[in-house]
Design a protein around this motif. Structure first.
Motif, PDB file in Angstrom:
ATOM      1  N   TRP A 277      49.714   6.745  14.623  1.00 38.93           N
ATOM      2  CA  TRP A 277      50.412   7.189  15.797  1.00 38.93           C
ATOM      3  C   TRP A 277      50.120   6.802  16.891  1.00 38.93           C
ATOM      4  CZ3 TRP A 277      54.416   9.337  14.965  1.00 38.93           C
ATOM      5  CH2 TRP A 277      54.921  10.035  13.973  1.00 38.93           C
ATOM      6  N   TYR A 278      48.821   6.120  17.349  1.00 41.36           N
ATOM      7  CA  TYR A 278      48.448   5.489  18.572  1.00 41.36           C
ATOM      8  C   TYR A 278      49.232   4.302  18.861  1.00 41.36           C
ATOM      9  CZ  TYR A 278      45.125   8.715  20.090  1.00 41.36           C
ATOM     10  OH  TYR A 278      44.051   9.887  20.564  1.00 41.36           O
TER      11      TYR A 278
ATOM     12  N   SER B  17      55.412   3.139  31.914  1.00 39.49           N
ATOM     13  CA  SER B  17      55.127   3.119  30.684  1.00 39.49           C
ATOM     14  C   SER B  17      53.620   3.367  30.266  1.00 39.49           C
ATOM     15  CB  SER B  17      55.461   1.806  29.844  1.00 39.49           C
ATOM     16  OG  SER B  17      56.910   1.384  30.000  1.00 39.49           O
TER      17      SER B  17
ATOM     18  N   TYR C 178      51.849   6.747  28.287  1.00 41.12           N
ATOM     19  CA  TYR C 178      50.973   6.263  27.043  1.00 41.12           C
ATOM     20  C   TYR C 178      49.277   6.981  27.284  1.00 41.12           C
ATOM     21  CZ  TYR C 178      48.453   4.423  23.170  1.00 41.12           C
ATOM     22  OH  TYR C 178      47.465   3.956  22.108  1.00 41.12           O
TER      23      TYR C 178
ATOM     24  N   PHE D 109      50.053  10.598  26.580  1.00 38.99           N
ATOM     25  CA  PHE D 109      49.849  10.988  25.357  1.00 38.99           C
ATOM     26  C   PHE D 109      48.609  10.613  24.785  1.00 38.99           C
ATOM     27  CE2 PHE D 109      49.638   8.728  21.167  1.00 38.99           C
ATOM     28  CZ  PHE D 109      50.128   9.714  20.381  1.00 38.99           C
TER      29      PHE D 109
ATOM     30  N   ALA E  96      52.245   3.404  17.233  1.00 40.75           N
ATOM     31  CA  ALA E  96      53.596   3.603  17.118  1.00 40.75           C
ATOM     32  C   ALA E  96      53.838   4.023  18.482  1.00 40.75           C
ATOM     33  CB  ALA E  96      53.783   4.747  16.113  1.00 40.75           C
ATOM     34  N   VAL E  97      53.179   4.787  19.153  1.00 36.50           N
ATOM     35  CA  VAL E  97      53.768   5.173  20.479  1.00 36.50           C
ATOM     36  C   VAL E  97      53.436   4.197  21.636  1.00 36.50           C
ATOM     37  CG1 VAL E  97      52.847   6.727  22.468  1.00 36.50           C
ATOM     38  CG2 VAL E  97      53.178   7.784  20.419  1.00 36.50           C
TER      39      VAL E  97
ATOM     40  N   PHE F  92      56.210   1.852  21.295  1.00 36.32           N
ATOM     41  CA  PHE F  92      57.545   2.543  21.588  1.00 36.32           C
ATOM     42  C   PHE F  92      57.442   2.241  23.191  1.00 36.32           C
ATOM     43  CE2 PHE F  92      59.489   6.017  23.828  1.00 36.32           C
ATOM     44  CZ  PHE F  92      61.044   5.708  23.546  1.00 36.32           C
ATOM     45  N   MET F  93      56.312   2.500  23.864  1.00 35.50           N
ATOM     46  CA  MET F  93      56.257   2.054  25.174  1.00 35.50           C
ATOM     47  C   MET F  93      56.627   0.709  25.668  1.00 35.50           C
ATOM     48  SD  MET F  93      55.556   4.814  26.981  1.00 35.50           S
ATOM     49  CE  MET F  93      56.955   5.700  25.810  1.00 35.50           C
TER      50      MET F  93
END
Length: 129
Positions: free
Chosen positions: A41-42, A11, A15, A18, A44-45, A48-49
């Motif tokens: 966006w940072y 994970s 990240y 990304f 949100a990702v 998600f991780m």
């Protein structure tokens, strides 16, 4: 390497990839989309991780306990009586790397894991780590 450590490492690596990719490309640069959207966006990702980590560790725990208890996919399906037809349960005989992300819902994993942990404790099966 412990299973949880493996998924945490994966994970974090995803990240970091990304972050490097969007920073290098300027895709979500504050000058292009604004500071609020860049932070969104940072974050949100990153969230998600976290989801990716927990879902994979829970999936692996369910598969581990099911294998130790010699349960089949049908046994697991019977343990979750209110499952939708579109939902799937883990297959202990054929665990799939992408199954936790795509097919098996958190609802199913959260219903199965406490039941399997209880059965494992009754049969003196070591805890999943």
């Amino acid at each position: 390497m412990k299973n949880k450590t493996k998924w945490l490492t994966i994970s974090i690596i995803i990240y970091i990839i990304f972050a490097i990719a969007v920073t290098a490309s300027g895709l979500v640069a504050p000058s292009k989309i604004g500071l609020a959207w860049t932070l969104f966006w940072y974050l949100a990702v990153a969230l998600f991780m976290v989801y990716f980590y927990y879902k994979n560790t829970n999936y692996d725990a369910v598969v581990y306990y099911a294998k130790q208890l010699h349960l089949t996919e049908e046994d697991l399906r019977e343990m979750v009586p209110d499952i939708k037809k579109s939902d799937d349960v883990p297959n202990p005989d054929k665990p799939n790397l992408f199954s936790p992300i795509v097919q098996v819902s958190f609802k199913v994993l959260n219903a199965l894991l406490p039941q399997l942990e209880k059965q494992a404790k009754e049969h003196q099966i070591p805890r999943f780590d």
